[in-house]
Write an enzyme that holds these catalytic residues in place. Structure first.
Site, PDB file in Angstrom:
ATOM      1  N   ARG A 163       0.823  -1.232   0.000  1.00 30.90           N
ATOM      2  CA  ARG A 163       0.000   0.000   0.000  1.00 30.90           C
ATOM      3  C   ARG A 163       0.850   1.273   0.000  1.00 30.90           C
ATOM      4  O   ARG A 163       0.532   2.257   0.676  1.00 30.90           O
ATOM      5  CB  ARG A 163      -0.969   0.028   1.196  1.00 30.90           C
ATOM      6  N   SER A 240     -11.120   0.986   3.544  1.00 28.06           N
ATOM      7  CA  SER A 240     -10.439   0.809   4.841  1.00 28.06           C
ATOM      8  C   SER A 240      -9.781   2.115   5.262  1.00 28.06           C
ATOM      9  O   SER A 240      -9.065   2.732   4.470  1.00 28.06           O
ATOM     10  CB  SER A 240      -9.352  -0.257   4.722  1.00 28.06           C
ATOM     11  N   GLU A 336      -4.916   4.776   5.950  1.00 24.82           N
ATOM     12  CA  GLU A 336      -4.619   4.371   4.568  1.00 24.82           C
ATOM     13  C   GLU A 336      -4.860   5.517   3.583  1.00 24.82           C
ATOM     14  O   GLU A 336      -4.025   5.760   2.716  1.00 24.82           O
ATOM     15  CB  GLU A 336      -5.470   3.152   4.183  1.00 24.82           C
TER      16      GLU A 336
HETATM   17  C1  LIG Z   1     -15.403   0.873  -1.139  1.00 26.69           C
HETATM   18  C2  LIG Z   1     -13.923   1.011  -1.322  1.00 26.69           C
HETATM   19  C3  LIG Z   1     -13.143  -0.135  -1.396  1.00 26.69           C
HETATM   20  C4  LIG Z   1     -11.755  -0.031  -1.595  1.00 26.69           C
HETATM   21  N1  LIG Z   1     -11.033  -1.182  -1.661  1.00 26.69           N
HETATM   22  C5  LIG Z   1      -9.708  -1.116  -1.869  1.00 26.69           C
HETATM   23  C6  LIG Z   1      -8.940  -2.309  -1.968  1.00 26.69           C
HETATM   24  O1  LIG Z   1      -9.444  -3.420  -1.864  1.00 26.69           O
HETATM   25  N2  LIG Z   1      -7.604  -2.189  -2.178  1.00 26.69           N
HETATM   26  C7  LIG Z   1      -7.008  -0.961  -2.323  1.00 26.69           C
HETATM   27  O2  LIG Z   1      -5.784  -0.918  -2.535  1.00 26.69           O
HETATM   28  N3  LIG Z   1      -7.714   0.185  -2.235  1.00 26.69           N
HETATM   29  C8  LIG Z   1      -9.045   0.144  -2.020  1.00 26.69           C
HETATM   30  N4  LIG Z   1      -9.768   1.300  -1.922  1.00 26.69           N
HETATM   31  C9  LIG Z   1      -9.087   2.606  -2.019  1.00 26.69           C
HETATM   32  C10 LIG Z   1      -9.099   3.207  -3.460  1.00 26.69           C
HETATM   33  O3  LIG Z   1     -10.180   2.754  -4.180  1.00 26.69           O
HETATM   34  C11 LIG Z   1      -7.831   2.894  -4.229  1.00 26.69           C
HETATM   35  O4  LIG Z   1      -6.706   3.346  -3.511  1.00 26.69           O
HETATM   36  C12 LIG Z   1      -7.808   3.519  -5.618  1.00 26.69           C
HETATM   37  O5  LIG Z   1      -6.647   3.105  -6.286  1.00 26.69           O
HETATM   38  C13 LIG Z   1      -7.871   5.051  -5.591  1.00 26.69           C
HETATM   39  O6  LIG Z   1      -8.164   5.510  -6.903  1.00 26.69           O
HETATM   40  P1  LIG Z   1      -8.731   6.980  -7.154  1.00 26.69           P
HETATM   41  O7  LIG Z   1      -8.729   7.219  -8.634  1.00 26.69           O
HETATM   42  O8  LIG Z   1     -10.027   7.156  -6.492  1.00 26.69           O
HETATM   43  O9  LIG Z   1      -7.610   7.841  -6.460  1.00 26.69           O
HETATM   44  P2  LIG Z   1      -7.792   9.236  -5.706  1.00 26.69           P
HETATM   45  O10 LIG Z   1      -8.487   9.008  -4.426  1.00 26.69           O
HETATM   46  O11 LIG Z   1      -8.355  10.255  -6.630  1.00 26.69           O
HETATM   47  O12 LIG Z   1      -6.277   9.601  -5.410  1.00 26.69           O
HETATM   48  C14 LIG Z   1      -5.538   8.850  -4.472  1.00 26.69           C
HETATM   49  C15 LIG Z   1      -4.114   9.434  -4.412  1.00 26.69           C
HETATM   50  O13 LIG Z   1      -3.468   9.218  -5.651  1.00 26.69           O
HETATM   51  C16 LIG Z   1      -3.097  10.469  -6.267  1.00 26.69           C
HETATM   52  N5  LIG Z   1      -3.385  10.322  -7.693  1.00 26.69           N
HETATM   53  C17 LIG Z   1      -4.573  10.007  -8.265  1.00 26.69           C
HETATM   54  N6  LIG Z   1      -4.416   9.901  -9.598  1.00 26.69           N
HETATM   55  C18 LIG Z   1      -3.113  10.165  -9.856  1.00 26.69           C
HETATM   56  C19 LIG Z   1      -2.338  10.233 -11.040  1.00 26.69           C
HETATM   57  N7  LIG Z   1      -2.854   9.989 -12.239  1.00 26.69           N
HETATM   58  N8  LIG Z   1      -1.017  10.549 -10.928  1.00 26.69           N
HETATM   59  C20 LIG Z   1      -0.447  10.789  -9.715  1.00 26.69           C
HETATM   60  N9  LIG Z   1      -1.146  10.751  -8.561  1.00 26.69           N
HETATM   61  C21 LIG Z   1      -2.458  10.440  -8.641  1.00 26.69           C
HETATM   62  C22 LIG Z   1      -3.956  11.521  -5.595  1.00 26.69           C
HETATM   63  O14 LIG Z   1      -3.318  12.782  -5.579  1.00 26.69           O
HETATM   64  C23 LIG Z   1      -4.107  10.953  -4.197  1.00 26.69           C
HETATM   65  O15 LIG Z   1      -2.970  11.273  -3.439  1.00 26.69           O
HETATM   66  C24 LIG Z   1     -11.150   1.236  -1.723  1.00 26.69           C
HETATM   67  C25 LIG Z   1     -11.945   2.397  -1.641  1.00 26.69           C
HETATM   68  C26 LIG Z   1     -13.312   2.281  -1.450  1.00 26.69           C
HETATM   69  C27 LIG Z   1     -14.146   3.529  -1.383  1.00 26.69           C
END
Ligand SMILES: Cc1cc2nc3c(=O)[nH]c(=O)nc-3n(C[C@H](O)[C@H](O)[C@H](O)COP(=O)(O)OP(=O)(O)OC[C@H]3O[C@@H](n4cnc5c(N)ncnc54)[C@H](O)[C@@H]3O)c2cc1C
Length: 526
Positions: A163, A240, A336
């Site tokens: 992570r 989480s 996280e």
């Molecule tokens: C219901 C639920 C279940 C989840 N289950 C999991 C799981 O099983 N495993 C897991 O690992 N995560 C899980 N997550 C967390 C999340 O979905 C992941 O971490 C996902 O990869 C985040 O994607 P996002 O596009 O929403 O990122 P964002 O929330 O938009 O961004 C997250 C971070 O990444 C940065 N970022 C985003 N895009 C870029 C880019 N293109 N370049 C550089 N930086 C960037 C942002 O600045 C921020 O710091 C879960 C979340 C929810 C709500």
């Protein structure tokens, strides 16, 4: 009409005002952004995908916010049946997994149901069910705001870990534009995660067809409340809230014997189940943490926001829960999700006496009965940190044995520790005394005490356990200390009594064993 906010870009729906975000739909938009924004550090944008892993500040963000909306998948056959798949950063991860399953390409099936974009997946090496994006990552192309260059980073240069990655450790430096992964035309990767094997009714190590694994992962996530339903009661969440914390082998033995799930992560590090640890402190699914923050209906480790919630309140709830777990188990929980946006330097602090929150005055203007002290180490690093106001020592400290009065006081939750000294080590003797003290804690209705042992065994912390215990007491994390007798502090009676007085001056109750508390030796093995 209200202006744009970070709340509208995040799944928690928290976060203050921003200027109109730039939604990037193709790479031309990107070049335009680089031209307008320039290379200067203060102008680098805050890059967002679907906002499913962030806690956005109530004060919003004063700079540019770039939302990755670019979409597209291109596939190129390679030798040996492998396929190099290049995906635009804004492409939804769930769509990529569905596409791979429809093409019968293996490698992403365990990521089914994880919300968010493909570009964000390497940021925290997103994964589940024993697999992560790092297992298939070939390279990413990313804009490096430090160098003002477009760079191709091979997987090993992304410094992926459990992570985490270089992108997560160095927020703001990189914007990932494309992600290249290597998939194979084979059955799915060996199933290593027992609940998934159970869901599929196969032995661990089996390699079922990709579509079967994808379906089983989605079904299992649905049952465990791990799918994001934007219209359900748990809609406002980030999954989480805490990472499963790393533990030592001794902690793993101790807590798995108590029922805590412990697993080894992809880096070989033992980790304890954060959800179980939270439940140990009394949390449960659906529990109200504050007026507007609850555990989700399906799982304790997911917190949900409700009417009236703020990002400050959310981070404060995390700090409080983390503190509770650490006081009971000695294991620190770290969040996280990432804290994004502009966090004010003036913090709201938790009054541990009443559990009410207050805006912190500058340290030199604290009211007489309060001292300001930061959580050590800060719960969040970088963008945000939290602090607390801890009560000063009371003028009339509790005397030894007055523990029940204090525990009956509803505003002061008990935080128990036990202290033992035995040098050179006598494991059997220590275990015995520890069991007796733990039983005494149970009898008095105290939580399981955190053990501080000066036993000559080298620990991660170079300082004696007694010094750490006094520090914890001073920070308010411990308010009951169980000991066989003051002699454990020193064989010199005066200096032993001096340590008891020191603890009492820190508002701690020191609880000694009496002859009646002795435990028959056979009870240890029961
Ligand atoms: C219901 C639920 C279940 C989840 N289950 C999991 C799981 O099983 N495993 C897991 O690992 N995560 C899980 N997550 C967390 C999340 O979905 C992941 O971490 C996902 O990869 C985040 O994607 P996002 O596009 O929403 O990122 P964002 O929330 O938009 O961004 C997250 C971070 O990444 C940065 N970022 C985003 N895009 C870029 C880019 N293109 N370049 C550089 N930086 C960037 C942002 O600045 C921020 O710091 C879960 C979340 C929810 C709500």
């Amino acid at each position: 009409m209200p202006g744009p906010t970070l709340a509208s870009l995040t799944t928690l729906r928290l976060g203050g005002p921003i200027t109109e975000p730039l939604r990037l739909s193709d790479l031309d938009d990107w070049q335009e952004l680089v031209r307008t924004v320039g290379h200067r550090e203060e102008h680098r944008p805050l890059t967002l995908g679907h906002g499913s892993n962030v806690i956005a500040s109530d004060t919003g963000h004063s700079g540019t916010v770039a939302v990755m909306n670019t979409r597209g998948i291109t596939a190129k056959k390679q030798e040996g049946g492998a396929v190099l798949v290049t995906v635009q950063a804004g492409h939804p991860l769930t769509d990529l997994v569905a596409w791979a399953a429809s093409e019968k390409l293996a490698g992403t099936e365990c990521l089914a149901g994880i919300p968010g974009t493909v570009g964000a997946a390497p940021v925290q090496n997103a994964g589940a069910y024993g697999r992560q994006i790092g297992d298939v990552l070939e390279h990413v192309t990313a804009w490096d705001w430090d160098a003002g260059l477009l760079r191709t980073l091979p997987a090993r240069a992304c410094l992926l870990r459990h992570r985490g990655s270089r992108f997560k450790s160095d927020p703001g430096r990189w914007t990932i534009l494309t992600v290249a992964i290597r998939l194979t035309r084979t059955p799915a990767a060996p199933v290593s995660y027992q609940p998934l094997a159970d869901e599929l009714a196969v032995e661990p190590g089996s390699r079922p067809p990709v579509t079967e694994v994808t379906t089983a992962v989605l079904a299992n996530r649905h049952r465990r409340g791990l799918l994001l339903d934007p219209h359900g009661p748990d809609a406002r969440q980030v999954g989480s809230v805490f990472l499963n914390p790393p533990v030592t082998a001794a902690q793993a033995d101790r807590w798995s014997a108590a029922g805590c799930p412990v697993h080894t992560d992809s880096d070989g590090q033992l980790r304890a189940g954060a959800g179980w640890l939270l439940e140990l402190t009394g949390c449960h699914p659906g529990q109200r943490i504050t007026e507007s923050i609850r555990c989700s209906e399906a799982r304790t480790l997911t917190l949900t926001a409700h009417d009236g919630a703020t990002a400050t309140g959310f981070t404060r709830a995390l700090a409080d829960l983390s503190g509770r777990v650490e006081a009971v188990t000695g294991i620190a929980l770290r969040p996280e999700p990432l804290a994004i946006g502009t966090w004010p330097q003036a913090h709201a602090f938790i009054d541990t006496g009443t559990s009410r929150t207050r805006r912190a005055p500058p340290p030199d203007r604290c009211p007489r009965d309060w001292v300001a002290t930061a959580i050590d180490p800060p719960l969040f690093t970088g963008a945000c940190w939290s602090g607390r106001v801890l009560p000063r020592a009371r003028r009339t400290p509790h005397r030894t044995g007055q523990v029940n009065d204090m525990l009956d006081h509803p505003t002061r939750p008990a935080r128990a520790a036990l202290y033992l000294r035995c040098y050179p080590t006598d494991a059997a003797g220590l275990d015995y005394q520890r069991a007796v003290l733990e039983r005494l804690a149970r009898q008095r209705g105290l939580p399981l005490p955190t053990a501080f042992l000066d036993d000559g065994v080298r620990s991660g912390d170079q300082r004696p356990a007694l010094e750490r215990l006094l520090e914890r007491a001073g920070q308010g994390w411990v308010n009951v200390v169980l000991v066989p007798g003051p002699f454990v502090f020193s064989l010199d009676d005066r200096s032993a009594r001096a340590t008891v007085r020191r603890l009492e001056a820190l508002d701690c109750t020191v609880l000694e064993l009496t002859g009646r508390d002795a435990l028959p030796l056979h009870a240890l093995t029961a």
